[in-house]
Write an enzyme that holds these catalytic residues in place. Structure first.
Site, PDB file in Angstrom:
ATOM      1  N   SER A 136      30.775  50.644  29.139  1.00 32.52           N
ATOM      2  CA  SER A 136      30.084  50.244  30.426  1.00 32.52           C
ATOM      3  C   SER A 136      29.699  51.207  31.320  1.00 32.52           C
ATOM      4  O   SER A 136      28.670  51.484  32.071  1.00 32.52           O
ATOM      5  CB  SER A 136      30.740  49.007  31.058  1.00 32.52           C
ATOM      6  OG  SER A 136      30.950  47.853  30.198  1.00 32.52           O
ATOM      7  N   GLU A 318      45.622  35.556  28.975  1.00 31.70           N
ATOM      8  CA  GLU A 318      44.355  35.043  28.560  1.00 31.70           C
ATOM      9  C   GLU A 318      44.104  34.530  27.264  1.00 31.70           C
ATOM     10  O   GLU A 318      43.566  33.550  26.914  1.00 31.70           O
ATOM     11  CB  GLU A 318      43.094  35.992  28.846  1.00 31.70           C
ATOM     12  CG  GLU A 318      43.041  36.282  30.477  1.00 31.70           C
ATOM     13  CD  GLU A 318      42.306  37.112  30.927  1.00 31.70           C
ATOM     14  OE1 GLU A 318      41.596  37.365  31.774  1.00 31.70           O
ATOM     15  OE2 GLU A 318      41.896  38.451  29.898  1.00 31.70           O
ATOM     16  N   GLY A 341      52.020  44.183  38.220  1.00 31.57           N
ATOM     17  CA  GLY A 341      51.010  44.892  39.195  1.00 31.57           C
ATOM     18  C   GLY A 341      50.352  43.880  40.028  1.00 31.57           C
ATOM     19  O   GLY A 341      49.531  43.941  40.948  1.00 31.57           O
ATOM     20  N   GLY A 406      49.849  46.397  26.038  1.00 27.76           N
ATOM     21  CA  GLY A 406      49.497  47.631  27.020  1.00 27.76           C
ATOM     22  C   GLY A 406      48.235  48.169  26.195  1.00 27.76           C
ATOM     23  O   GLY A 406      48.221  48.140  24.932  1.00 27.76           O
ATOM     24  N   LYS A 429      46.401  59.580  31.125  1.00 21.15           N
ATOM     25  CA  LYS A 429      45.498  59.276  32.030  1.00 21.15           C
ATOM     26  C   LYS A 429      44.965  60.636  32.730  1.00 21.15           C
ATOM     27  O   LYS A 429      45.696  61.783  32.567  1.00 21.15           O
ATOM     28  CB  LYS A 429      45.908  58.692  33.293  1.00 21.15           C
ATOM     29  CG  LYS A 429      46.366  57.023  32.687  1.00 21.15           C
ATOM     30  CD  LYS A 429      45.270  56.234  32.585  1.00 21.15           C
ATOM     31  CE  LYS A 429      45.900  54.818  32.541  1.00 21.15           C
ATOM     32  NZ  LYS A 429      44.530  53.763  32.529  1.00 21.15           N
ATOM     33  N   THR A 457      35.851  46.820  34.145  1.00 22.99           N
ATOM     34  CA  THR A 457      34.368  47.353  33.909  1.00 22.99           C
ATOM     35  C   THR A 457      33.476  47.526  35.102  1.00 22.99           C
ATOM     36  O   THR A 457      32.857  48.490  35.262  1.00 22.99           O
ATOM     37  CB  THR A 457      33.768  46.124  33.310  1.00 22.99           C
ATOM     38  OG1 THR A 457      34.515  45.987  31.556  1.00 22.99           O
ATOM     39  CG2 THR A 457      32.444  46.263  32.519  1.00 22.99           C
ATOM     40  N   HIS A 586      31.776  21.213  51.634  1.00 25.44           N
ATOM     41  CA  HIS A 586      32.554  19.966  51.136  1.00 25.44           C
ATOM     42  C   HIS A 586      31.825  19.227  50.161  1.00 25.44           C
ATOM     43  O   HIS A 586      30.667  19.065  50.143  1.00 25.44           O
ATOM     44  CB  HIS A 586      32.650  18.953  52.440  1.00 25.44           C
ATOM     45  CG  HIS A 586      33.934  18.148  52.201  1.00 25.44           C
ATOM     46  ND1 HIS A 586      35.252  18.391  51.768  1.00 25.44           N
ATOM     47  CD2 HIS A 586      33.647  16.630  52.062  1.00 25.44           C
ATOM     48  CE1 HIS A 586      35.785  17.144  51.644  1.00 25.44           C
ATOM     49  NE2 HIS A 586      35.025  16.292  51.640  1.00 25.44           N
TER      50      HIS A 586
END
Length: 613
Positions: A136, A318, A341, A406, A429, A457, A586
């Site tokens: 992306s 998930e 985290g 991970g 990294k 993303t 509402h």
């Protein structure tokens, strides 16, 4: 005669000037002064005074000089006496930076260093920008750079998983991340909606079956259309795309290797690393032979059956959530805490809700061995696990073991050491400046591989677009990594923006924050009478700054949709008083944030008896 094109920096110009042709003018031996353009600038050792001709033959500053400059045309240095230091002698030069340290001979052209030490002048590169990675962020940067008529190459190559899974252009999000995950999450929500529908008058058979093959076929069909759309978009914008693995082989040079092993070498003025990450394996017997990762799950050609999910990341929870939601037997093995985290108050509430809905948790254990009992699709596997705080071992049988422990940055095999790009040796990294620039000036990086940045993303897309605008569009807008909203698509969705409660305490001190919170019950869930007082809202305010909201957290349906608008408000400096003065819509879930009155500090009751409190 002119030397090669190069970049020349003049301190007085507060920027850089492109030198297309350099002409020697030996009038002043000590400075780089030319009439009408710049004040005197001290000349680096052994670099002669120059006159410049800009792009397309434009003379800087006056008309184009002749190749031989007669002495009458030479203008003396305007300072009297000359303020420039005398040049060093040839004997005093050092061994390094040899391109700029040739002896200075009057009337003779000298080789000037080009930007970043490359021997190639910018105009001779194959591309203005080469992007390694077609995810992306990389695609966003490529399309944005193309708007400025830059010549761009995108290299994208998917190394197959141990099980042989691979995919098309678009990166993790499109192929094995956000898109298929959200679609399969929707499949699980529809299953719950079918159960709820009976209370709304729909006659649904008691046994409703889910078809895994049909779901994956539909999801992969949609992903395929996205892959094609990205290729078309690149072609329309005249961005060159190659399905090849990019690796640096020298300054401004890269070798691209396709899946047949054919190599091509390309050069570029600038490079953007956007290689993303891949799932990590455990390094235990049987993990790569028998386990799958999220890279395999979304295109798995058979139903995974009884599944062990190893890990407590958002990917793990998930996947466990939607697998259980379509009716599978799911167990999650957790080494320590859930959702490291993230706000731990919210993480624990997510875990409790998942357990109440049939997902089993094995806590403080890690797998040590995976064995195949029976081959098949899915087959049978035996998992041996060790306690993290004792000598206890356990065994269990599952059809599928999904690893979600991970992800590792794809930075170690692209030749960064060849060009001197620094990485964190432990994590892979890449440290960058606030303009996404690495320690090598012509190499930039964006996305999940950045050190200390969010792995999301939309963040990569924003960073890629803004980088291209700064490089080629004259912009100075930088990517803002603060107050970035995100959502975890567990069965009870979790949306957040800003600081977790732990981070807020760490930053401001517990005595300087106020936490307002409440449970709530979505109206749609009242008729089927489920999950009362499971949805939860919380804001964290800085008492020292007019109760400015520094953290926003919500558990409930459509949490991402709720969070997005509040994220904009947080970036504008939202305060508790402004929330209180806002009239809610509402009856919707988001209105709870306009009526929060109970603080955690007070210990007051936050249970709700109905959708209206």
């Amino acid at each position: 005669m002119p030397v090669d094109d190069c970049w020349l920096y003049f301190p007085a110009s507060r920027g850089r000037t492109f030198v297309q042709t350099v002409w020697v003018a030996p009038t002043c031996p000590n400075c780089c002064w030319f009439p009408g353009f710049l004040p005197p600038v001290p000349r680096p050792p052994h670099v002669p005074r120059v006159l410049l001709r800009g792009p397309r033959g434009a003379v800087l500053p006056a008309s184009r000089p002749s190749k031989t400059l007669p002495s009458s045309s030479q203008t003396p240095c305007p300072t009297d006496p000359c303020i420039c230091p005398p040049p060093s002698t040839p004997d005093s030069r050092q061994e390094k930076n040899t391109q700029s340290e040739l002896p200075n001979k009057k009337g003779q052209l000298q080789k000037l260093p080009t930007m970043n030490g490359s021997k190639d002048p910018p105009g001779s590169y194959d591309f203005d920008l080469i992007i390694i990675g077609g995810g992306s962020g990389g695609l966003a940067a490529a399309k944005e750079a193309a708007k400025f008529d830059k010549k761009v190459l995108v290299l994208d190559f998917v190394t197959p998983t141990p099980l042989g899974t691979r995919w098309g252009l678009g990166g993790t999000c499109v192929n094995v991340g956000c898109i298929p995950k959200k679609l399969m999450h929707q499949a699980a929500l529809l299953g719950q909606a079918l159960k709820d529908s009976r209370n709304y008058g729909w006659k649904v058979e008691d046994t409703v079956k889910h078809d895994w093959e049909k779901m994956t076929e539909s999801v992969q069909s949609h992903i395929g259309s996205l892959n094609w759309g990205y290729r078309v978009a690149l072609r329309e914008k005249k961005v060159v795309y190659e399905n090849a693995y990019g690796r640096f082989i020298g300054p401004h040079r890269i070798v691209a290797t396709n899946n047949k092993g054919k190599e091509k070498i390309y050069s570029a003025e600038r490079f953007l690393i956007a290689t993303g990450e891949r799932p990590r394996y455990l390094g235990i017997p049987g993990d790569k032979e028998y386990c799958i990762s999220s890279d395999d799950l979304f295109s798995l050609p058979y139903c995974p059956g009884k599944t062990l999910v190893v890990g407590a990341s958002y990917v793990a929870l998930e996947c466990a959530g939607f697998l259980a939601g379509i009716g599978l037997d799911v167990t999650v093995m957790v080494r320590s805490i859930l959702l490291r985290g993230f706000d731990q108050d919210m993480a624990n509430k997510i875990g409790e809700h998942m357990e109440e809905h049939g997902i089993k948790f094995i806590r403080q254990f890690v797998p040590t061995k995976i064995e195949q009992i029976e081959a098949g699709t899915p087959g049978r596997l035996r998992v041996t696990a060790q306690s993290t705080n004792s000598e206890e071992t356990i065994e269990g049988e599952f059809n599928t073991v999904l690893l979600a422990v991970g992800r590792d940055s794809c930075t170690r095999t692209i030749g960064l050491e060849t060009v001197g790009v620094k990485i964190n040796e432990k994590t892979g990294k890449i440290p960058v400046t606030d303009e996404e620039q690495t320690n090598v000036p012509y190499i930039y990086a964006i996305g999940d591989i950045l050190e200390g940045k969010l792995e999301l993303t939309p963040v990569a897309i924003q960073a890629g677009r803004l980088l291209a605008q700064r490089l080629y569009g004259g912009s100075n807008v930088k990517c803002d990594y603060d107050n970035v909203p995100t959502t975890v698509f567990t069965p009870l969705e979790y949306g957040c923006c800003g600081l977790s409660e732990e981070k807020a305490v760490e930053k401001f001190g517990e005595e300087n924050i106020e936490v307002y919170h409440s449970f709530f019950w979505p109206l749609e869930w009242t008729v089927p009478s489920r999950d009362n007082n499971k949805c939860y809202a919380k804001i964290i305010c800085n008492l020292k700054d007019d109760e400015r909201v520094v953290g926003f957290h919500v558990l409930g349906p459509n949490a991402g949709e709720v969070t997005q608008g509040f994220a904009a408000a947080l970036k504008c400096g939202l305060t508790k008083q402004q929330l209180d003065s806002t009239i809610g819509i509402h009856p919707v879930c988001a209105e709870i944030f306009t009526t929060l009155s109970v603080t955690k500090r007070s210990g007051g009751d936050i249970l709700q008896s109905g959708c209206u409190g």
